[in-house]
Scaffold this motif. Structure first.
Motif, PDB file in Angstrom:
ATOM      1  N   PHE A   8      25.462  18.419  16.199  1.00  0.00           N
ATOM      2  CA  PHE A   8      26.883  18.095  16.104  1.00  0.00           C
ATOM      3  C   PHE A   8      27.684  19.357  15.827  1.00  0.00           C
ATOM      4  CE2 PHE A   8      30.589  16.716  13.637  1.00  0.00           C
ATOM      5  CZ  PHE A   8      31.088  15.710  14.446  1.00  0.00           C
ATOM      6  N   VAL A   9      28.746  19.563  16.592  1.00  0.00           N
ATOM      7  CA  VAL A   9      29.623  20.719  16.390  1.00  0.00           C
ATOM      8  C   VAL A   9      30.970  20.253  15.862  1.00  0.00           C
ATOM      9  CG1 VAL A   9      30.792  22.657  17.502  1.00  0.00           C
ATOM     10  CG2 VAL A   9      28.486  22.036  18.199  1.00  0.00           C
ATOM     11  N   ARG A  10      31.616  19.366  16.599  1.00  0.00           N
ATOM     12  CA  ARG A  10      32.920  18.840  16.219  1.00  0.00           C
ATOM     13  C   ARG A  10      33.066  17.421  16.742  1.00  0.00           C
ATOM     14  NH1 ARG A  10      36.953  23.743  17.932  1.00  0.00           N
ATOM     15  NH2 ARG A  10      36.263  25.198  16.356  1.00  0.00           N
ATOM     16  N   ARG A  89      20.698   9.395  17.344  1.00  0.00           N
ATOM     17  CA  ARG A  89      20.214   9.813  16.025  1.00  0.00           C
ATOM     18  C   ARG A  89      21.242   9.518  14.936  1.00  0.00           C
ATOM     19  NH1 ARG A  89      18.127  15.718  16.163  1.00  0.00           N
ATOM     20  NH2 ARG A  89      17.295  15.115  14.143  1.00  0.00           N
ATOM     21  N   LEU A  90      22.526   9.677  15.250  1.00  0.00           N
ATOM     22  CA  LEU A  90      23.560   9.347  14.275  1.00  0.00           C
ATOM     23  C   LEU A  90      23.587   7.852  13.972  1.00  0.00           C
ATOM     24  CD1 LEU A  90      26.510  11.631  15.412  1.00  0.00           C
ATOM     25  CD2 LEU A  90      25.237  11.785  13.268  1.00  0.00           C
ATOM     26  N   ALA A 114      26.055  12.831   7.998  1.00  0.00           N
ATOM     27  CA  ALA A 114      24.835  12.433   8.713  1.00  0.00           C
ATOM     28  C   ALA A 114      24.403  13.539   9.674  1.00  0.00           C
ATOM     29  CB  ALA A 114      25.072  11.131   9.458  1.00  0.00           C
ATOM     30  N   ALA A 115      25.356  14.177  10.351  1.00  0.00           N
ATOM     31  CA  ALA A 115      25.029  15.272  11.264  1.00  0.00           C
ATOM     32  C   ALA A 115      24.425  16.456  10.507  1.00  0.00           C
ATOM     33  CB  ALA A 115      26.273  15.709  12.024  1.00  0.00           C
ATOM     34  N   THR A 116      24.915  16.705   9.300  1.00  0.00           N
ATOM     35  CA  THR A 116      24.350  17.770   8.479  1.00  0.00           C
ATOM     36  C   THR A 116      22.916  17.449   8.093  1.00  0.00           C
ATOM     37  OG1 THR A 116      26.550  18.271   7.616  1.00  0.00           O
ATOM     38  CG2 THR A 116      24.670  19.115   6.365  1.00  0.00           C
ATOM     39  N   VAL A 117      22.656  16.210   7.730  1.00  0.00           N
ATOM     40  CA  VAL A 117      21.292  15.796   7.390  1.00  0.00           C
ATOM     41  C   VAL A 117      20.374  15.972   8.594  1.00  0.00           C
ATOM     42  CG1 VAL A 117      19.869  13.803   6.764  1.00  0.00           C
ATOM     43  CG2 VAL A 117      21.994  14.241   5.542  1.00  0.00           C
TER      44      VAL A 117
END
Length: 123
Positions: A8-10, A89-90, A114-117
């Motif tokens: 994930f970027v933005r 995945r999210l 969630a994207a950070t995880v």
């Protein structure tokens, strides 16, 4: 928006009835990708022209009802599966899949968490 590794970027939230193409340029602000892979919903002449002026190659298949279909790199477009995998995945996070949060800001914040995880799991 995802990078070449499916991270994930933005992202931004919009109303469900809004078209996708107008959201692309604000998401790309400050970035200079060589290629932009997107689905048919992003096929618009102003977007493709703006991307070309920035030096970004638009890999977007033309809409089926387009009078003059535009050429695109189908082999490179096949790599768009990374974005779809990111969404899958999210959605493994129940709070994202069922949208428990009532406010948009809380929902987007949890998507970013969630994207950070997910990014940390890949390290």
């Amino acid at each position: 928006m995802a990078d070449t590794r499916g991270h994930f970027v933005r992202g931004c939230l919009t109303a469900g009835q809004r078209p996708d193409a107008p959201q692309a340029l604000p998401l790309l602000e400050g970035l200079a990708p060589a290629y932009l892979l997107a689905d048919r919903g992003y096929d618009s002449d102003p977007l493709v022209a703006t991307l070309a002026a920035r030096g970004t190659c638009a890999v977007i298949p033309p809409r089926r009802k387009r009078r003059t279909p535009r050429a695109y790199d189908a082999a490179r477009y096949a790599q768009r599966h990374l974005v779809e995998r990111l969404f899958s995945r999210l959605k493994q996070f129940r709070r994202v899949a069922t949208r428990h949060d009532k406010s948009d800001t809380h929902f987007l914040d949890f998507i970013q968490l969630a994207a950070t995880v997910l990014w940390l799991r890949d390290c």
